[in-house]
Design a protein around this motif. Structure first.
Motif, short mmCIF file in Angstrom:
data_model
loop_
_atom_site.label_atom_id
_atom_site.label_comp_id
_atom_site.label_asym_id
_atom_site.label_seq_id
_atom_site.Cartn_x
_atom_site.Cartn_y
_atom_site.Cartn_z
N LEU A 14 -14.15 19.49 -17.59
CA LEU A 14 -14.01 20.41 -16.47
C LEU A 14 -12.64 21.07 -16.48
N ASP A 15 -12.61 22.37 -16.26
CA ASP A 15 -11.36 23.11 -16.04
C ASP A 15 -11.22 23.24 -14.52
N PRO A 16 -10.42 22.38 -13.87
CA PRO A 16 -10.37 22.36 -12.41
C PRO A 16 -9.89 23.68 -11.79
N ALA A 17 -9.18 24.50 -12.55
CA ALA A 17 -8.72 25.79 -12.02
C ALA A 17 -9.88 26.75 -11.78
N THR A 18 -11.05 26.46 -12.36
CA THR A 18 -12.19 27.37 -12.23
C THR A 18 -13.13 27.00 -11.09
N LEU A 19 -12.87 25.89 -10.41
CA LEU A 19 -13.77 25.44 -9.35
C LEU A 19 -13.86 26.47 -8.23
N ASP A 20 -15.08 26.81 -7.85
CA ASP A 20 -15.34 27.74 -6.76
C ASP A 20 -16.45 27.12 -5.92
N TYR A 21 -16.06 26.40 -4.88
CA TYR A 21 -17.01 25.66 -4.04
C TYR A 21 -17.19 26.35 -2.70
N ARG A 25 -16.48 19.01 -1.18
CA ARG A 25 -15.16 18.85 -1.79
C ARG A 25 -15.35 18.46 -3.25
N PRO A 26 -14.83 19.25 -4.16
CA PRO A 26 -15.02 18.92 -5.57
C PRO A 26 -14.04 17.86 -6.06
N GLY A 27 -14.50 17.08 -7.02
CA GLY A 27 -13.59 16.22 -7.76
C GLY A 27 -12.81 17.09 -8.73
N ARG A 28 -11.69 16.61 -9.21
CA ARG A 28 -10.83 17.43 -10.08
C ARG A 28 -10.92 17.01 -11.54
N ARG A 29 -11.66 15.93 -11.85
CA ARG A 29 -11.79 15.46 -13.23
C ARG A 29 -13.24 15.17 -13.54
N ALA A 30 -13.72 15.73 -14.67
CA ALA A 30 -15.08 15.44 -15.11
C ALA A 30 -15.20 15.69 -16.60
N ALA A 47 -16.77 11.09 -14.22
CA ALA A 47 -15.96 11.93 -13.35
C ALA A 47 -15.33 11.10 -12.24
N ASP A 48 -14.52 11.76 -11.46
CA ASP A 48 -13.97 11.20 -10.22
C ASP A 48 -14.46 12.08 -9.09
N ASP A 49 -14.84 11.46 -7.96
CA ASP A 49 -15.24 12.27 -6.81
C ASP A 49 -13.98 12.83 -6.14
N ALA A 50 -14.17 13.54 -5.04
CA ALA A 50 -13.04 14.20 -4.36
C ALA A 50 -11.99 13.22 -3.86
N ASP A 51 -12.38 11.95 -3.69
CA ASP A 51 -11.43 10.92 -3.23
C ASP A 51 -10.87 10.11 -4.39
N GLY A 52 -11.18 10.51 -5.63
CA GLY A 52 -10.66 9.83 -6.80
C GLY A 52 -11.47 8.61 -7.22
N LYS A 53 -12.62 8.37 -6.60
CA LYS A 53 -13.46 7.24 -6.98
C LYS A 53 -14.28 7.61 -8.21
N PRO A 54 -14.38 6.69 -9.18
CA PRO A 54 -15.10 7.01 -10.41
C PRO A 54 -16.61 7.17 -10.20
N ASN A 128 -21.96 26.25 -5.70
CA ASN A 128 -20.71 25.66 -6.18
C ASN A 128 -20.66 25.86 -7.70
N LEU A 129 -19.51 26.28 -8.20
CA LEU A 129 -19.39 26.64 -9.62
C LEU A 129 -18.18 25.97 -10.25
N GLY A 130 -18.31 25.61 -11.52
CA GLY A 130 -17.20 25.11 -12.32
C GLY A 130 -17.44 25.43 -13.78
N LEU A 131 -16.37 25.64 -14.52
CA LEU A 131 -16.46 25.88 -15.96
C LEU A 131 -15.99 24.64 -16.71
N TYR A 132 -16.69 24.34 -17.78
CA TYR A 132 -16.34 23.22 -18.65
C TYR A 132 -16.03 23.79 -20.03
N ARG A 133 -14.99 23.24 -20.66
CA ARG A 133 -14.57 23.69 -21.99
C ARG A 133 -14.97 22.62 -23.01
N ARG A 134 -15.47 23.07 -24.15
CA ARG A 134 -15.87 22.14 -25.21
C ARG A 134 -14.62 21.48 -25.79
N THR A 135 -14.67 20.15 -25.93
CA THR A 135 -13.57 19.44 -26.57
C THR A 135 -14.00 18.87 -27.92
#
Length: 136
Positions: A14-21, A25-30, A47-54, A128-135
């Protein structure tokens, strides 16, 4: 990136800068890992939810648009592949759509757009939208 037999297969971050909800509340890591399975694709979300729970979710199967009962739940999953760049997953409860997600591989082949299409408790639709980048 090397050519792939299925554009979705690989590891996506997940690229957290692209989140458009519009709702929630979006999580910041996925990290999304998508692999071929014997009957379709398997999706693994770490991932982690918006409160940081896995969160760790695994699902998958054939992408044929048919309802697949989910073990231990009163729900079905419908996975549909529209073409080589577009997949939809729909969760249904009691015959009604509870949640719908679209995944699209963008023209660069290394970006996946995931959009959640839902209904708020008051009946209003949200997106709700988010972009993911291939690693990998």
């Amino acid at each position: 990136m090397e050519p792939r037999s299925d554009l979705f297969c690989g590891t996506w971050e997940l690229d957290p800068a692209t989140l458009d909800y519009q709702y929630g509340r979006p999580g910041r890591r996925a990290i999304y890992t998508i692999e071929k399975s014997h009957d379709g694709l398997q999706f693994v979300l770490d991932a982690d939810d918006a409160d940081g729970k896995p969160l760790h979710v695994t699902y998958g199967g054939p992408l044929d648009g048919r309802e697949q009962p989910l073990a231990g739940m009163d729900a079905v999953l419908v996975l549909t592949r529209y073409d080589d760049r577009n997949i939809e997953s729909t969760l249904k409860r009691e015959g009604k759509v509870a949640d719908r997600w679209t995944r699209e591989i963008l023209p660069d082949g290394n970006t996946m757009r995931i959009v959640q299409h839902g209904i708020k408790p008051d009946g209003e639709a949200f997106r709700n939208l988010g972009l993911y980048r291939r690693t990998k």
